[in-house]
Design a protein around this motif. Structure first.
Motif, PDB file in Angstrom:
ATOM      1  N   PRO A 188      49.163  44.730  36.103  1.00  7.62           N
ATOM      2  CA  PRO A 188      49.385  45.169  34.717  1.00  7.62           C
ATOM      3  C   PRO A 188      48.599  44.338  33.689  1.00  7.62           C
ATOM      4  CG  PRO A 188      51.462  45.105  35.906  1.00  7.62           C
ATOM      5  CD  PRO A 188      50.442  44.492  36.806  1.00  7.62           C
ATOM      6  N   ASP A 189      48.369  43.047  33.963  1.00  5.82           N
ATOM      7  CA  ASP A 189      47.587  42.221  33.022  1.00  5.82           C
ATOM      8  C   ASP A 189      46.078  42.421  33.230  1.00  5.82           C
ATOM      9  OD1 ASP A 189      46.996  40.814  35.336  1.00  5.82           O
ATOM     10  OD2 ASP A 189      48.155  39.029  34.794  1.00  5.82           O
ATOM     11  N   ARG A 190      45.715  43.256  34.161  1.00  6.87           N
ATOM     12  CA  ARG A 190      44.329  43.635  34.481  1.00  6.87           C
ATOM     13  C   ARG A 190      43.458  42.427  34.871  1.00  6.87           C
ATOM     14  NH1 ARG A 190      44.191  48.953  33.785  1.00  6.87           N
ATOM     15  NH2 ARG A 190      41.965  49.330  33.757  1.00  6.87           N
ATOM     16  N   LYS A 191      44.106  41.422  35.484  1.00  3.31           N
ATOM     17  CA  LYS A 191      43.354  40.249  35.952  1.00  3.31           C
ATOM     18  C   LYS A 191      43.058  40.318  37.445  1.00  3.31           C
ATOM     19  CE  LYS A 191      45.021  36.799  32.674  1.00  3.31           C
ATOM     20  NZ  LYS A 191      46.037  35.755  32.482  1.00  3.31           N
ATOM     21  N   TYR A 192      43.925  41.003  38.196  1.00  3.44           N
ATOM     22  CA  TYR A 192      43.791  41.005  39.654  1.00  3.44           C
ATOM     23  C   TYR A 192      43.663  42.423  40.195  1.00  3.44           C
ATOM     24  CZ  TYR A 192      45.316  36.219  39.131  1.00  3.44           C
ATOM     25  OH  TYR A 192      45.393  34.910  38.743  1.00  3.44           O
ATOM     26  N   VAL A 193      42.748  42.583  41.140  1.00  2.00           N
ATOM     27  CA  VAL A 193      42.561  43.879  41.797  1.00  2.00           C
ATOM     28  C   VAL A 193      43.134  43.763  43.207  1.00  2.00           C
ATOM     29  CG1 VAL A 193      40.806  45.481  42.684  1.00  2.00           C
ATOM     30  CG2 VAL A 193      40.535  44.464  40.417  1.00  2.00           C
ATOM     31  N   TYR A 194      43.916  44.755  43.590  1.00  2.00           N
ATOM     32  CA  TYR A 194      44.520  44.788  44.929  1.00  2.00           C
ATOM     33  C   TYR A 194      43.791  45.823  45.782  1.00  2.00           C
ATOM     34  CZ  TYR A 194      48.267  42.702  42.128  1.00  2.00           C
ATOM     35  OH  TYR A 194      48.990  41.918  41.267  1.00  2.00           O
ATOM     36  N   ILE A 195      43.437  45.423  46.985  1.00  4.75           N
ATOM     37  CA  ILE A 195      42.704  46.312  47.896  1.00  4.75           C
ATOM     38  C   ILE A 195      43.433  46.357  49.231  1.00  4.75           C
ATOM     39  CG2 ILE A 195      40.512  46.702  49.113  1.00  4.75           C
ATOM     40  CD1 ILE A 195      39.297  44.801  46.830  1.00  4.75           C
ATOM     41  N   ALA A 196      43.789  47.566  49.682  1.00  6.12           N
ATOM     42  CA  ALA A 196      44.433  47.720  50.992  1.00  6.12           C
ATOM     43  C   ALA A 196      43.360  47.918  52.056  1.00  6.12           C
ATOM     44  CB  ALA A 196      45.363  48.930  50.972  1.00  6.12           C
ATOM     45  N   ASP A 197      43.417  47.103  53.122  1.00  9.02           N
ATOM     46  CA  ASP A 197      42.573  47.346  54.294  1.00  9.02           C
ATOM     47  C   ASP A 197      43.479  47.963  55.358  1.00  9.02           C
ATOM     48  OD1 ASP A 197      40.992  47.352  56.571  1.00  9.02           O
ATOM     49  OD2 ASP A 197      39.989  45.465  56.057  1.00  9.02           O
ATOM     50  N   ALA A 198      43.375  49.281  55.525  1.00  4.70           N
ATOM     51  CA  ALA A 198      44.329  50.006  56.379  1.00  4.70           C
ATOM     52  C   ALA A 198      44.274  49.502  57.822  1.00  4.70           C
ATOM     53  CB  ALA A 198      44.045  51.506  56.317  1.00  4.70           C
TER      54      ALA A 198
END
Ligand code: CA
Ligand code: CA
Length: 336
Positions: free
Chosen positions: A211-221
């Motif tokens: 929400p603070d747009r500082k961190y990007v989350y990426i799922a590696d399936a």
């Protein structure tokens, strides 16, 4: 060979029905799937339906894809198909990951990953609420957008995208997966600059932002995890940490109030890729709290062996309600 091993590890495990959710409603509108869902702060949910993806089941292989809208502020929300402006090729529409962006002037943009004729591109639409319609603004194609799975909008015409494979050819894609090559990546796109910002994934799938747009989350399936990346002013990403899970993580949704990550997951990859009506792919929803802390809390909020819901790919919440979408099956809406 790692990805093959990872897929097999879950081959014989079966999630039991552990549904503690109140009053579930199974939404039949999207029996052609509801692969991705994005909910606006005002409770309007966009749903991508009708994905045809190499190797994955489709119950409606000849039906073009659609975008549905649900108003989650209503007591019994209906899903309405959004009309798409003239000139857009509806017959080949094959929507996959989606992301919304609200501009300073309150214009709502919807980004949709599209695979017409097995290609990969991103469609940019403007949402017209009064008219329940989407105005097509442009199609974005680029050599670095090879096999796009999901996107997260960063501006009215910029985004991060996951490429789930290096190859776009069906057989090479499967070879890549079963050899366990880590050639899947994340790309930043803007009209001025396009670049790879993260690489080395087995199968980068869902992507979203804090929400603070500082961190990007990426799922590696295929690696069964979620990577936390720090976003920098030049849009580059640096790795912060990896949260290891025991399931194939698909799309990631963010609770805008708490920052919790809600993940649609596939507990058994083999059952998803080799569809057997006698041995259905299961569904699983995880809530990840405090991912940046020393001890993130992971809760399995929903689990089903496929008898109710097959192949859950996304779970999004709004005001105590949970909306679960699937790759090719129906959707589920319930109170938490
Ligand atoms: Ca998405
Ligand atoms: Ca996905």
């Amino acid at each position: 060979m790692r990805a093959g091993v990872v897929l097999k590890r879950r081959f014989f495990s079966m999630g039991n029905t552990l549904c503690h959710l109140k009053t579930p409603v199974y939404l039949r509108f999207a029996e052609a799937g509801s692969e991705d869902i994005d909910i606006l702060p005002n409770g309007l949910a966009f749903i991508s339906s009708g994905l045809k993806y190499p190797g994955l089941k489709s119950f409606a292989p000849d039906k073009p894809g659609e975008i549905f809208l649900m108003d989650l502020t209503e007591d019994n929300p209906r899903a309405v198909e959004l009309r798409i402006s003239r000139g857009f090729d509806l017959a080949s529409f094959n929507p996959h990951g989606i992301s919304t962006y609200i501009d300073r002037d309150d214009t709502v943009y919807l980004f949709v990953v599209n695979h017409p004729h097995q290609k990969s591109m991103v469609e940019l639409f403007k949402f017209v609420e009064d008219d329940n319609s989407l105005v097509h603004l442009k199609t974005i194609q680029h050599d670095l957008l090879t096999s796009v799975n999901d996107i997260v909008a960063m501006g009215p015409d910029s985004f991060y995208a996951t490429n789930d494979h290096y190859f776009s050819d069906f057989l090479l894609m499967f070879l890549e997966m079963f050899l366990g090559l880590t050639w899947s990546n994340v790309v930043y796109y803007s009209p001025k600059e396009v670049k790879e910002v993260a690489s080395g994934f087995y199968l980068a799938n869902g992507i979203n932002i804090s929400p603070d747009r500082k961190y990007v989350y990426i799922a590696d399936a295929l690696d069964h995890n979620v990577h936390v990346m720090e976003k920098h002013a030049n849009w580059s990403l640096t790795h912060v940490k990896t949260l290891q899970l025991d399931t194939l993580v698909d799309n990631l949704s963010i609770d805008p109030h708490t920052g919790d990550i809600w993940a649609g997951c596939h507990p058994n990859g083999m059952k998803l890729f080799y569809y057997d009506p006698e041995n259905l792919p299961a569904s699983e929803v995880l809530r990840i709290q405090h991912i940046l802390s020393e001890q993130p809390v992971v809760t399995r909020v929903y689990s089903d062996n496929g008898s109710v819901l097959q192949g859950s790919s996304v779970a999004s919440i709004y005001d105590g309600k949970l909306l679960i979408g699937t790759v090719f099956h129906r959707a589920l809406y319930c109170d938490l």
